[in-house]
Design a protein around this motif. Structure first.
Motif, PDB file in Angstrom:
ATOM      1  N   ASN B  33      -5.737  25.959  23.157  1.00  0.00           N
ATOM      2  CA  ASN B  33      -4.748  26.987  22.815  1.00  0.00           C
ATOM      3  C   ASN B  33      -3.352  26.407  22.613  1.00  0.00           C
ATOM      4  OD1 ASN B  33      -6.643  29.135  23.077  1.00  0.00           O
ATOM      5  ND2 ASN B  33      -6.524  28.844  25.290  1.00  0.00           N
ATOM      6  N   LEU B  58      12.666  20.568  12.452  1.00  0.00           N
ATOM      7  CA  LEU B  58      13.111  21.503  13.480  1.00  0.00           C
ATOM      8  C   LEU B  58      11.981  21.737  14.469  1.00  0.00           C
ATOM      9  CD1 LEU B  58      15.051  24.123  11.333  1.00  0.00           C
ATOM     10  CD2 LEU B  58      15.792  21.919  12.220  1.00  0.00           C
ATOM     11  N   LEU B  59      12.272  21.532  15.727  1.00  0.00           N
ATOM     12  CA  LEU B  59      11.214  21.659  16.724  1.00  0.00           C
ATOM     13  C   LEU B  59      11.587  22.696  17.772  1.00  0.00           C
ATOM     14  CD1 LEU B  59      12.023  20.011  19.577  1.00  0.00           C
ATOM     15  CD2 LEU B  59      11.773  18.083  18.030  1.00  0.00           C
ATOM     16  N   SER B  60      10.547  23.211  18.394  1.00  0.00           N
ATOM     17  CA  SER B  60      10.750  24.184  19.463  1.00  0.00           C
ATOM     18  C   SER B  60       9.745  23.917  20.569  1.00  0.00           C
ATOM     19  CB  SER B  60      10.586  25.619  18.939  1.00  0.00           C
ATOM     20  OG  SER B  60       9.266  25.831  18.484  1.00  0.00           O
ATOM     21  N   VAL B  62       8.285  26.123  24.119  1.00  0.00           N
ATOM     22  CA  VAL B  62       8.286  27.417  24.787  1.00  0.00           C
ATOM     23  C   VAL B  62       7.696  27.250  26.181  1.00  0.00           C
ATOM     24  CG1 VAL B  62       7.483  29.802  24.671  1.00  0.00           C
ATOM     25  CG2 VAL B  62       7.969  28.550  22.557  1.00  0.00           C
ATOM     26  N   VAL B  96      12.851  29.407  25.601  1.00  0.00           N
ATOM     27  CA  VAL B  96      12.538  28.641  24.386  1.00  0.00           C
ATOM     28  C   VAL B  96      13.713  27.697  24.127  1.00  0.00           C
ATOM     29  CG1 VAL B  96      12.094  28.749  21.902  1.00  0.00           C
ATOM     30  CG2 VAL B  96      11.280  30.585  23.390  1.00  0.00           C
ATOM     31  N   THR B  98      15.188  24.995  21.176  1.00  0.00           N
ATOM     32  CA  THR B  98      15.022  24.563  19.787  1.00  0.00           C
ATOM     33  C   THR B  98      16.038  23.474  19.466  1.00  0.00           C
ATOM     34  OG1 THR B  98      16.562  26.253  18.987  1.00  0.00           O
ATOM     35  CG2 THR B  98      14.223  26.840  19.033  1.00  0.00           C
ATOM     36  N   ALA B  99      15.685  22.640  18.525  1.00  0.00           N
ATOM     37  CA  ALA B  99      16.608  21.581  18.090  1.00  0.00           C
ATOM     38  C   ALA B  99      16.225  21.133  16.693  1.00  0.00           C
ATOM     39  CB  ALA B  99      16.562  20.393  19.052  1.00  0.00           C
ATOM     40  N   PHE B 206       4.130  25.284  25.122  1.00  0.00           N
ATOM     41  CA  PHE B 206       3.618  25.073  23.763  1.00  0.00           C
ATOM     42  C   PHE B 206       4.787  24.863  22.821  1.00  0.00           C
ATOM     43  CE2 PHE B 206       4.041  29.766  23.482  1.00  0.00           C
ATOM     44  CZ  PHE B 206       4.617  29.931  22.232  1.00  0.00           C
ATOM     45  N   THR B 210       8.627  21.862  12.415  1.00  0.00           N
ATOM     46  CA  THR B 210       8.567  22.206  10.999  1.00  0.00           C
ATOM     47  C   THR B 210       9.397  21.209  10.211  1.00  0.00           C
ATOM     48  OG1 THR B 210       8.344  24.539  11.554  1.00  0.00           O
ATOM     49  CG2 THR B 210       8.982  24.008   9.296  1.00  0.00           C
TER      50      THR B 210
END
Lengths: 165, 455
Positions: B33, B58-60, B62, B96, B98-99, B206, B210
């Motif tokens: 998953n 761009l990454l995230s 969570v 979350v 992001t960067a 997770f 992108t």
């Protein structure tokens, strides 16, 4: 990667279909604007007519900067058809409008400004600073990301065209 | 790219899913998953494509749990997996982060965030302004000292610790009105408090990355590969900011759960790798439930040669390598001229750096060559390419250009980009090209050659 390419092709097909639909709508709505559009084109041609390979660098830079900015303003509005008109002759020959529309995805861009323009002979290198927002597929939203985007423009037929490969 | 990752891992994911009903093993495994204690983002790039448009990545990440987390965020360049930046990230419950990785005026890449989550070093004065990737870890390895090497690679995130809701670290990293009090006067976040308050990591992260071509507005998305039960040693794995630990060598206990595949089971000469680096069912494996799920131990007396019984060295990264490795990669390609289509595959070996040394010679296991300057570290592969009408060309089919002194059909980097007919969608410099007369079809790469079966 492959699925992305296939998605591209799928989008291309649907865009072509949509394009026909929208084209009809534009024709119906656009008659009242035709006079204004024609005038704008005429002004544009006059403004660019003086640009040649032998024009002073400042003149080249000014015209290129204006057209680069204008192209991005159209893209930010989602007007890919309008942006297509800024392509160089060679780029248009290599990339028909339908294919261009399939390759360009508006929606993320929020702002654009010309950072610098350098011209040598008929070729001008432009660096745009593009600001965009992005929604991560499984995460958060990233807003106001600014990144340099290099462009090449070519002087031809009295104007300058964006080189799209 | 994402489709490649998904396909290449499909068998492993399915196997772990089956395992879920039969075992509660404290052994590292791929989580089907995408939830885990370790996230591996296969590829980032800020290189420019053929049109000159540079990518952004761009990454995230969570945090799906109700506990705060400390995470080591690590960026590695793709040629020799040398670290180009790391820091400690603190996610509050359900947070979350992001960067973006974007081109830098330094000539390399930088990471920048607008996210308010706490980090050490403090985000406000570093990451929110942008931090350049650095070349300190690879200068002198012979693969090129320039910062351009930082423009493509991959990302690891390793959960180091969790925090219960009532301790200081959890409180200061929790957002109030959307902003955490990272450096509040009363309890400023620092390594000492983060270490003191730390509990064992337990997963639940997770993420994805992108690759955005800003000029065209197009993007390609990859989901991070998640390792569950990476470290269940009973204590936190917290390391101060500035430390290059923990790495993928820090799994514990040294056990893994591997799914072998329905059609290629152990009895018929399977695909799992042994403690001595060969392929076969091995004494350090035992089957769970059916013939396709294997529990493996990578320490102690079970590290021995399957034929002779002689002891062999198990390496610290073996448990993680075992769950990531494959002996075969298959996927499609599209090179349709009318739509100007191109195809790149990304093949990343996140543990290769723990096996391959700098210099000449052969690594102890898994890979064929050490990282030898501009000859890099090339491993032979066998390829079969097909079109959509079953026509095929089998090896010798070569990537081009071949690496100097290397077999012509080889993968030479840690994060490899394989392009077709030089379409080079990603503008990679860590590139192998495959020339084909077919417009569309599929490709089968066998990593089993030179006595080293899977990677």
């Amino acid at each position: 990667m492959l699925f992305l390419q296939l998605t591209h092709r799928g989008a291309f097909a649907s865009l072509q279909a949509d394009g026909r639909m929208f084209e009809t709508k534009f024709r119906a709505v656009g008659r009242g604007l035709r006079g204004a559009s024609a005038l704008a084109v005429a002004v544009g041609l006059v403004a660019c007519a003086s640009i040649t390979v032998d024009s002073p660098p400042e003149a080249k830079q000014k015209v290129v900067a204006e057209r680069a900015q204008a192209r991005w303003e159209l893209l930010i509005k989602g007007d890919v058809d309008g942006a297509y008109q800024y392509l160089s002759v060679g780029s248009k020959a290599a990339t028909p409008p339908g294919l261009y529309k399939a390759k360009i995805k508006p929606g993320m861009w929020r702002g654009a400004k010309v950072d610098k323009v350098d011209c040598e002979a008929e070729v001008c290198k432009v660096q745009m600073l593009i600001t965009y927002d992005f929604r991560a597929p499984r995460g958060g939203v990233m807003k106001g990301i600014e990144t340099p985007v290099p462009e090449t423009w070519i002087i031809e037929n009295g104007t300058v065209g964006y080189v799209y490969r | 790219m994402n489709s490649f990752q998904r396909k290449s891992l499909y068998a492993a994911l399915a196997g772990v899913g089956a395992l879920g009903v039969t075992a509660t093993a404290n052994a590292v495994a791929i989580n089907p998953n995408g939830l885990g204690q370790v996230l591996i983002y296969p590829y980032y790039t800020v290189n420019a494509d053929a049109a000159g448009n540079a990518y952004n990545s761009l990454l995230s990440v969570v945090n799906t749990t109700s506990s705060a987390k400390a995470v080591k965020v690590r960026f590695l360049e793709g040629r020799n997996s040398r670290e180009v930046l790391d820091f400690n990230l603190f996610l509050s419950k359900f947070d979350v982060w992001t960067a973006g990785i974007i081109p830098s005026s330094s000539g390399g890449a930088l990471v920048k965030t607008g996210d308010k989550s706490c980090t050490i070093p403090e985000s406000k004065t570093t990451l929110q302004l942008g931090v350049n990737f650095v070349n300190f870890a690879y200068v002198g390895d012979g693969g090129g000292d320039g910062l351009d090497r930082t423009k493509e690679g991959y990302v690891e995130m390793i959960e180091m610790a969790a925090y219960t809701s009532n301790n200081c670290t959890s409180i200061v990293v929790t957002h109030v009105g959307g902003v955490p009090g990272c450096q509040g006067a009363k309890h400023p976040l620092n390594d000492n408090s983060a270490q003191t308050d730390a509990s064992s990591a337990f997963g639940g992260l997770f993420g994805g990355i992108t690759l955005i071509n800003v000029g065209s507005g197009t993007d390609y998305t990859e989901e991070a590969v998640a390792l569950q039960r990476f470290n269940f040693a009973g204590s936190a794995l917290y390391f101060n900011a500035g430390s290059v630990s923990p790495t993928l060598e820090f799994s514990g206990p040294k056990k893994s759960v591997v799914y072998e595949g329905f059609s290629n089971d152990c009895a018929s000469g399977g695909t799992v790798f042994n403690s001595d680096g060969t392929i076969a069912c091995q004494k350090n494996f035992s089957r769970i439930g059916d013939d396709s799920v294997y529990w493996a131990t990578w320490e102690g007396p079970e590290c021995r040669n399957s034929v002779t019984g002689a002891a062999v060295a198990c390496l610290k990264a073996d448990a993680v390598s075992a769950v990531l490795m494959h002996n075969q990669v298959m996927n499609e390609y599209v090179l349709d001229a009318a739509t100007k289509s191109g195809t790149d595959w990304v093949i990343t070996f996140p543990t290769k750096r723990f096996y391959v040394a700098n210099g000449t010679g052969t690594p102890a296991k898994l890979f064929q060559k050490n990282f030898n300057k501009t000859a890099f570290s090339c491993d032979d592969v066998i390829i079969n390419i097909f079109d959509r009408e079953e026509q095929t060309v089998t090896t010798p089919q070569s990537f081009s250009p071949p690496q100097p002194g290397a077999a012509p059909t080889s993968l030479c980097y840690e994060a490899n980009v394989l392009t077709f007919n030089n379409t080079n969608v990603l503008g990679s410099k860590n590139l192998q090209n495959l020339t084909t007369g077919f417009s569309n079809g599929w490709l089968d790469i066998h990593l089993s050659s030179g006595g080293r079966g899977s990677r």
